[in-house]
Design an enzyme around this catalytic site. Structure first.
Site: not given
Ligand SMILES: *[C@@H]1O[C@H](CO)[C@@H](O)[C@H](O)[C@H]1NC(C)=O
Ligand SMILES: *[C@@H]1O[C@H](CO)[C@@H](O)[C@H](O)[C@H]1NC(C)=O
Ligand SMILES: *[C@@H]1O[C@H](CO)[C@@H](O)[C@H](O)[C@H]1NC(C)=O
Ligand SMILES: *[C@@H]1O[C@H](CO)[C@@H](O)[C@H](O)[C@H]1NC(C)=O
Ligand SMILES: *[C@@H]1O[C@H](CO)[C@@H](O)[C@H](O)[C@H]1NC(C)=O
Ligand SMILES: *[C@@H]1O[C@H](CO)[C@@H](O)[C@H](O)[C@H]1NC(C)=O
Ligand SMILES: *[C@@H]1O[C@H](CO)[C@@H](O)[C@H](O)[C@H]1NC(C)=O
Ligand SMILES: *[C@@H]1O[C@H](CO)[C@@H](O)[C@H](O)[C@H]1NC(C)=O
Ligand SMILES: *[C@@H]1O[C@H](CO)[C@@H](O)[C@H](O)[C@H]1NC(C)=O
Ligand SMILES: *[C@@H]1O[C@H](CO)[C@@H](O)[C@H](O)[C@H]1NC(C)=O
Length: 364
Positions: A219, A242
């Site tokens: 993430d 991310h």
């Protein structure tokens, strides 16, 4: 740029090439040492060491000395410490260092609920340092639970250096209401497809420096949430993951919140979904500087979305984003298989130097 509402998005869509790796230095320690082995830690990876760690902490924390060190033994002596929901509360009597040389693992049992591995609460002048690793053994929980490997709340003057975090069950490291924080040469790894495994997640914190870290996660590498100001991320590599993300800010229930003075500089992104990203809704977000960033195989290198509304029920107000300034941006598709694109909606700014792909703002 300033965010007072939504319906503003500005997106650059592309791919590009370059690389980096970084390291830096640390000091030496003297002072009063407390070893977890003297408090009967087993260090066999199978027996719970929670009690030994908490006892060591209690004694170290109440010790008066110019510097207190709680020592966790090295891996080369074969020590692995099994910890589960270990809590270290402050305030302590002296500045304190947790010298983590051994490895810490979370329980490996499927049927028990996971919990945060190590939590520091209300400890000022804390250093967590060493070549040890915290393995959250998160794989078994990636579908269900919310566990942090290392969390800090209400800690002022905090340093986290050199340690490694692996496979957090959810967030790897979190900071909440911490001020004056330095995170340096910390490595965080989790598979690119592991859910919600943020690298460092911070909220309501200020004066935070993150330098020379490497983050490979599923993430956000760094996630900066409401009420956080004065953050510098530098010399850091991110990917997979991310990217470095501000938001989601201003959930409907939160009311307006502030994030300001965030600098991301001299960082590299490789194989990430986004590079630098601001996602906010009804929040006040201002003062961002993204400078000297290298992006390789990044789908959305720059993503500023002030109409972030995952629930899809936000009123269609339109308050544009202002003062976006782009200078010397050079982004292209890897292999030049397609032109890179900039998508600008209801956003104002200006462009100087070479900016590729071409980006057209409506003025300021
Ligand atoms: C930026 O990062 C590169 C490689 O990671 C490093 O060699 C260089 O010294 C850094 N520059 C600064 C100003 O820190
Ligand atoms: C951090 O730990 C390393 C050994 O792992 C040691 O050499 C160094 O002096 C420590 N630094 C600080 C600031 O405690
Ligand atoms: C922490 O450091 C501050 C500033 O140096 C000092 O005022 C405070 O007494 C210290 N507290 C502890 C517990 O070391
Ligand atoms: C972890 O701690 C929780 C709460 O104290 C407890 O319920 C659980 O049994 C512990 N798990 C292990 C494997 O020790
Ligand atoms: C960074 O951390 C790693 C892993 O703990 C360690 O081996 C290395 O010596 C550290 N680098 C510096 C410059 O302290
Ligand atoms: C962060 O780094 C700056 C220099 O870039 C330094 O002046 C500041 O004291 C650092 N802050 C902390 C909390 O380490
Ligand atoms: C990029 O990351 C994904 C996982 O998110 C991985 O499957 C893929 O192999 C990585 N690609 C490269 C080039 O490293
Ligand atoms: C971040 O870096 C900038 C420029 O290097 C510096 O002026 C600022 O004080 C730094 N902020 C923090 C919180 O260290
Ligand atoms: C960034 O890395 C360079 C090169 O390794 C180093 O000189 C510089 O001090 C680092 N910056 C920070 C803030 O750690
Ligand atoms: C932009 O990057 C490409 C390679 O990706 C390079 O060929 C070109 O010279 C760069 N342009 C500028 C102005 O730096």
């Amino acid at each position: 740029m300033r965010t007072a509402a939504q319906h503003v998005s500005f997106v650059l869509l592309l791919l590009l090439v370059s690389m980096a790796a970084v390291r830096s230095t640390a000091g030496v320690q003297q002072g009063q040492w407390y070893s977890v082995m003297d408090f009967h830690a087993a260090g066999d990876g199978a027996t719970s060491d929670v009690e030994a760690f908490e006892e060591t902490w209690k004694v170290a924390c109440s010790s008066h000395s110019s510097e207190v060190i709680m020592y966790v033994h090295p891996r080369r002596k074969g020590k692995t410490f099994l910890l589960n929901q270990t809590r270290f509360n402050g305030p302590c009597k002296s500045p304190i260092t947790v010298q983590l040389e051994g490895d810490v693992v979370a329980p490996n049992s499927f049927y028990l609920k996971p919990s945060d591995v190590l939590t520091f609460y209300g400890v000022d002048n804390l250093t967590v340092n060493g070549s040890g690793q915290i393995d959250g053994r998160g794989a078994q929980w990636w579908d269900c639970y919310n566990q942090k490997s290392l969390s800090f709340a209400h800690c002022n003057n905090l340093r986290v250096t050199n340690i490694r975090l692996k496979d957090g069950a959810e967030k790897n490291m979190i900071m909440y209401e911490c001020t004056q924080v330095q995170v340096h040469n910390v490595s965080i790894t989790a598979p690119g497809d592991s859910p919600n495994t943020d690298g460092i997640n911070m909220g309501s914190s200020n004066h935070v420096n993150i330098s020379s870290c490497s983050m490979h996660t599923g993430d956000d590498c760094v996630s900066i949430l409401s009420g956080t100001t004065n953050v510098n991320v530098t010399n850091t590599t991110c990917g997979p993951g991310h990217g470095i993300s501000v938001g989601s800010l201003g959930g409907v229930a939160d009311g307006p919140t502030l994030v300001e003075k965030i600098t991301v500089s001299n960082c590299s992104f490789f194989n990430t979904t986004t590079g630098v990203r601001i996602k906010s809704w009804q929040a006040l977000a201002t003062g961002f500087l993204f400078i000297k960033l290298r992006m390789t195989a990044v789908r959305l290198p720059i993503d500023i979305d002030q109409f972030y509304c995952p629930q899809g029920n936000c009123p269609p107000q339109s308050v544009p984003c202002h003062d976006i300034y782009l200078k010397n941006v050079n982004l292209s598709w890897a292999n030049h298989i397609a032109p890179a694109q900039a998508i600008v909606q209801n956003a104002h700014g200006s462009v100087t130097g070479t900016v590729k792909p071409q980006t057209q703002f409506a003025g300021n």
